[in-house]
Scaffold this motif. Sequence first.
Motif, PDB file in Angstrom:
ATOM      1  N   SER A   1       0.842  -1.184   0.000  1.00 39.97           N
ATOM      2  CA  SER A   1       0.000   0.000   0.000  1.00 39.97           C
ATOM      3  C   SER A   1       0.885   1.245   0.000  1.00 39.97           C
ATOM      4  CB  SER A   1      -0.905   0.030   1.230  1.00 39.97           C
ATOM      5  OG  SER A   1      -1.675   1.222   1.246  1.00 39.97           O
ATOM      6  N   ARG A   2       0.584   2.176  -0.890  1.00 38.62           N
ATOM      7  CA  ARG A   2       1.236   3.499  -0.863  1.00 38.62           C
ATOM      8  C   ARG A   2       0.552   4.319   0.214  1.00 38.62           C
ATOM      9  NH1 ARG A   2       4.559   5.575  -3.807  1.00 38.62           N
ATOM     10  NH2 ARG A   2       3.686   7.655  -3.780  1.00 38.62           N
ATOM     11  N   TRP A   3       1.329   5.108   0.922  1.00 41.27           N
ATOM     12  CA  TRP A   3       0.783   5.912   2.003  1.00 41.27           C
ATOM     13  C   TRP A   3       1.415   7.297   2.013  1.00 41.27           C
ATOM     14  CZ3 TRP A   3       4.823   7.483   4.778  1.00 41.27           C
ATOM     15  CH2 TRP A   3       5.949   6.646   4.848  1.00 41.27           C
ATOM     16  N   ALA A   4       0.730   8.170   2.700  1.00 39.35           N
ATOM     17  CA  ALA A   4       1.239   9.500   3.014  1.00 39.35           C
ATOM     18  C   ALA A   4       0.927   9.732   4.483  1.00 39.35           C
ATOM     19  CB  ALA A   4       0.571  10.566   2.150  1.00 39.35           C
ATOM     20  N   VAL A   5       1.791  10.442   5.146  1.00 36.88           N
ATOM     21  CA  VAL A   5       1.600  10.719   6.557  1.00 36.88           C
ATOM     22  C   VAL A   5       2.000  12.162   6.839  1.00 36.88           C
ATOM     23  CG1 VAL A   5       3.898   9.905   7.237  1.00 36.88           C
ATOM     24  CG2 VAL A   5       2.062   9.866   8.887  1.00 36.88           C
ATOM     25  N   CYS A   6       1.258  12.787   7.721  1.00 36.50           N
ATOM     26  CA  CYS A   6       1.673  14.089   8.233  1.00 36.50           C
ATOM     27  C   CYS A   6       1.720  13.954   9.747  1.00 36.50           C
ATOM     28  CB  CYS A   6       0.740  15.212   7.792  1.00 36.50           C
ATOM     29  SG  CYS A   6      -0.934  15.071   8.406  1.00 36.50           S
ATOM     30  N   GLY A   7       2.578  14.721  10.350  1.00 38.83           N
ATOM     31  CA  GLY A   7       2.705  14.611  11.793  1.00 38.83           C
ATOM     32  C   GLY A   7       3.380  15.821  12.389  1.00 38.83           C
ATOM     33  N   MET A   8       3.497  15.769  13.719  1.00 39.14           N
ATOM     34  CA  MET A   8       4.215  16.788  14.451  1.00 39.14           C
ATOM     35  C   MET A   8       5.220  16.084  15.353  1.00 39.14           C
ATOM     36  SD  MET A   8       2.959  19.866  16.941  1.00 39.14           S
ATOM     37  CE  MET A   8       2.490  20.911  15.565  1.00 39.14           C
ATOM     38  N   SER A   9       6.476  16.491  15.240  1.00 33.50           N
ATOM     39  CA  SER A   9       7.523  15.887  16.055  1.00 33.50           C
ATOM     40  C   SER A   9       7.420  16.392  17.488  1.00 33.50           C
ATOM     41  CB  SER A   9       8.898  16.229  15.477  1.00 33.50           C
ATOM     42  OG  SER A   9       9.229  17.572  15.783  1.00 33.50           O
TER      43      SER A   9
ATOM     44  N   ALA B   1       5.699  15.953   6.514  1.00 30.14           N
ATOM     45  CA  ALA B   1       4.892  15.106   5.643  1.00 30.14           C
ATOM     46  C   ALA B   1       5.849  14.139   4.958  1.00 30.14           C
ATOM     47  CB  ALA B   1       4.141  15.932   4.609  1.00 30.14           C
ATOM     48  N   LYS B   2       5.450  12.884   4.874  1.00 31.92           N
ATOM     49  CA  LYS B   2       6.285  11.850   4.257  1.00 31.92           C
ATOM     50  C   LYS B   2       5.395  10.944   3.404  1.00 31.92           C
ATOM     51  CE  LYS B   2       9.308  11.785   8.313  1.00 31.92           C
ATOM     52  NZ  LYS B   2      10.097  12.867   7.882  1.00 31.92           N
ATOM     53  N   THR B   3       6.017  10.269   2.455  1.00 30.47           N
ATOM     54  CA  THR B   3       5.321   9.304   1.612  1.00 30.47           C
ATOM     55  C   THR B   3       6.166   8.050   1.481  1.00 30.47           C
ATOM     56  OG1 THR B   3       6.274  10.277  -0.376  1.00 30.47           O
ATOM     57  CG2 THR B   3       4.084  11.054   0.277  1.00 30.47           C
ATOM     58  N   GLY B   4       5.510   6.950   1.133  1.00 28.94           N
ATOM     59  CA  GLY B   4       6.233   5.703   0.945  1.00 28.94           C
ATOM     60  C   GLY B   4       5.295   4.557   0.650  1.00 28.94           C
ATOM     61  N   ILE B   5       5.813   3.360   0.834  1.00 24.88           N
ATOM     62  CA  ILE B   5       5.067   2.122   0.590  1.00 24.88           C
ATOM     63  C   ILE B   5       5.283   1.213   1.795  1.00 24.88           C
ATOM     64  CG2 ILE B   5       4.909   0.046  -0.843  1.00 24.88           C
ATOM     65  CD1 ILE B   5       5.982   1.738  -3.171  1.00 24.88           C
ATOM     66  N   ASP B   6       4.223   0.561   2.242  1.00 24.59           N
ATOM     67  CA  ASP B   6       4.347  -0.508   3.225  1.00 24.59           C
ATOM     68  C   ASP B   6       4.164  -1.827   2.495  1.00 24.59           C
ATOM     69  OD1 ASP B   6       4.851   1.064   5.418  1.00 24.59           O
ATOM     70  OD2 ASP B   6       3.010   0.543   6.483  1.00 24.59           O
ATOM     71  N   ILE B   7       4.971  -2.789   2.880  1.00 20.57           N
ATOM     72  CA  ILE B   7       4.900  -4.153   2.361  1.00 20.57           C
ATOM     73  C   ILE B   7       4.651  -5.042   3.571  1.00 20.57           C
ATOM     74  CG2 ILE B   7       6.138  -6.000   1.175  1.00 20.57           C
ATOM     75  CD1 ILE B   7       7.941  -3.679  -0.001  1.00 20.57           C
ATOM     76  N   ALA B   8       3.615  -5.870   3.514  1.00 27.37           N
ATOM     77  CA  ALA B   8       3.251  -6.683   4.675  1.00 27.37           C
ATOM     78  C   ALA B   8       2.933  -8.112   4.263  1.00 27.37           C
ATOM     79  CB  ALA B   8       2.050  -6.073   5.387  1.00 27.37           C
ATOM     80  N   ARG B   9       3.140  -9.011   5.218  1.00 29.38           N
ATOM     81  CA  ARG B   9       2.730 -10.401   5.059  1.00 29.38           C
ATOM     82  C   ARG B   9       1.888 -10.760   6.282  1.00 29.38           C
ATOM     83  NH1 ARG B   9       7.411 -12.623   4.963  1.00 29.38           N
ATOM     84  NH2 ARG B   9       7.766 -12.076   2.791  1.00 29.38           N
ATOM     85  N   VAL B  10       0.774 -11.420   6.050  1.00 27.87           N
ATOM     86  CA  VAL B  10      -0.166 -11.788   7.112  1.00 27.87           C
ATOM     87  C   VAL B  10      -0.291 -13.310   7.115  1.00 27.87           C
ATOM     88  CG1 VAL B  10      -2.547 -11.519   7.910  1.00 27.87           C
ATOM     89  CG2 VAL B  10      -1.386  -9.595   6.800  1.00 27.87           C
ATOM     90  N   ASN B  11      -0.294 -13.920   8.312  1.00 29.18           N
ATOM     91  CA  ASN B  11      -0.417 -15.383   8.391  1.00 29.18           C
ATOM     92  C   ASN B  11      -1.877 -15.828   8.320  1.00 29.18           C
ATOM     93  OD1 ASN B  11      -1.506 -15.059  10.992  1.00 29.18           O
ATOM     94  ND2 ASN B  11       0.350 -15.716  12.045  1.00 29.18           N
ATOM     95  N   GLU B  12      -2.090 -17.131   8.396  1.00 32.22           N
ATOM     96  CA  GLU B  12      -3.422 -17.711   8.260  1.00 32.22           C
ATOM     97  C   GLU B  12      -4.375 -17.252   9.369  1.00 32.22           C
ATOM     98  OE1 GLU B  12      -0.644 -19.999   8.993  1.00 32.22           O
ATOM     99  OE2 GLU B  12      -0.071 -19.535   6.943  1.00 32.22           O
TER     100      GLU B  12
END
Length: 125
Positions: free
Chosen positions: A79-87, A94-105
């Motif tokens: 999933s491509r994502w964007a995030v905004c935040g306050m440190s 603001a940052k952007t990227g991709i999450d890669i995940a694996r889910v078990n049964e």
Amino acid sequence: MTTAIQTLNDYFRLFDASRTDPQAMEQLLDLFIPDVEIVLNGATRNGFKTFMDTFYQYNIDIKHMHEPWELQTNGTYESRWAVCGMSSEGTVYAKTGIDIARVNEEGKIVFLENVQENQDAFSKY
């Protein structure tokens, strides 16, 4: 597959809520196996709680937006994502990227890789 996608959608939703809601943090941590493999900026670690504790030491608030998770031919979801935040220092980002995940049964996340478009984005964690 619906279970995996629901789990992954809950991950983003609960991540944002977990900062101020202890029940959301508990539900978020329950989405992962205890020794989940987490990859950030190419560095691998195990366990999600330590990451979350460290993350919220450096961040006051955060909000994710993400595109639908897509099943890949190798069995992972992306999933491509964007995030905004306050440190914690009071600066916004603001940052952007991709999450890669694996889910078990059982519907638990066993692998999560966060690929930043800016490779130094989460270097503190």
